[in-house]
Write a protein that holds these residues in place. Sequence first.
Motif, PDB file in Angstrom:
ATOM      1  N   LYS A  57      78.933 118.463  93.947  1.00  0.00           N
ATOM      2  CA  LYS A  57      77.858 119.460  93.966  1.00  0.00           C
ATOM      3  C   LYS A  57      76.693 118.987  94.833  1.00  0.00           C
ATOM      4  CE  LYS A  57      78.610 121.734  89.520  1.00  0.00           C
ATOM      5  NZ  LYS A  57      78.048 121.985  88.185  1.00  0.00           N
ATOM      6  N   HIS A  58      76.390 117.710  94.722  1.00  0.00           N
ATOM      7  CA  HIS A  58      75.294 117.142  95.520  1.00  0.00           C
ATOM      8  C   HIS A  58      75.613 117.235  97.012  1.00  0.00           C
ATOM      9  CE1 HIS A  58      71.939 114.541  96.492  1.00  0.00           C
ATOM     10  NE2 HIS A  58      72.752 113.766  97.183  1.00  0.00           N
ATOM     11  N   ARG A  61      75.324 120.805  98.180  1.00  0.00           N
ATOM     12  CA  ARG A  61      73.914 121.203  98.280  1.00  0.00           C
ATOM     13  C   ARG A  61      73.285 120.617  99.544  1.00  0.00           C
ATOM     14  NH1 ARG A  61      70.150 124.676  98.217  1.00  0.00           N
ATOM     15  NH2 ARG A  61      68.141 123.951  97.490  1.00  0.00           N
ATOM     16  N   GLU A  64      74.477 122.605 102.437  1.00  0.00           N
ATOM     17  CA  GLU A  64      73.781 123.889 102.468  1.00  0.00           C
ATOM     18  C   GLU A  64      72.373 123.735 103.039  1.00  0.00           C
ATOM     19  OE1 GLU A  64      71.904 126.871  99.160  1.00  0.00           O
ATOM     20  OE2 GLU A  64      73.904 126.065  98.753  1.00  0.00           O
ATOM     21  N   LEU A  65      71.674 122.694 102.623  1.00  0.00           N
ATOM     22  CA  LEU A  65      70.322 122.451 103.134  1.00  0.00           C
ATOM     23  C   LEU A  65      70.343 122.138 104.629  1.00  0.00           C
ATOM     24  CD1 LEU A  65      68.817 120.386 100.186  1.00  0.00           C
ATOM     25  CD2 LEU A  65      68.232 122.728 100.847  1.00  0.00           C
TER      26      LEU A  65
END
Length: 106
Positions: A57-58, A61, A64-65
Amino acid sequence: MVEELVINLSEGINEEDTQNIIRKNRLENQDLIRINQAKKAEEDRMALERLVLGERKHRLRLEELRKQDLLADEERTLRVQPESRISNCSSHSACANCVCAPVYAF
């Protein structure tokens, strides 16, 4: 009981009898020991699975950033680019295909 066994082992008192008691207890409780070992192994497996999922998940993310940053950079470039492209254009024609033609956002 346990305290007495520890004291006996650490002080060297009745070592043989103490070792026999420990062996007897281990044999009597081997089913419970196996159950507890299996439970601990399952808990460890689940904790590892949660850790891997959290890391995944990290990473997603972060990706995505990074994409958002790239898009923001592209938007900034597009806002600045028409002015810089005009200075690089040699024809300055008014046709719709010219890079100098204004881009209107609706």
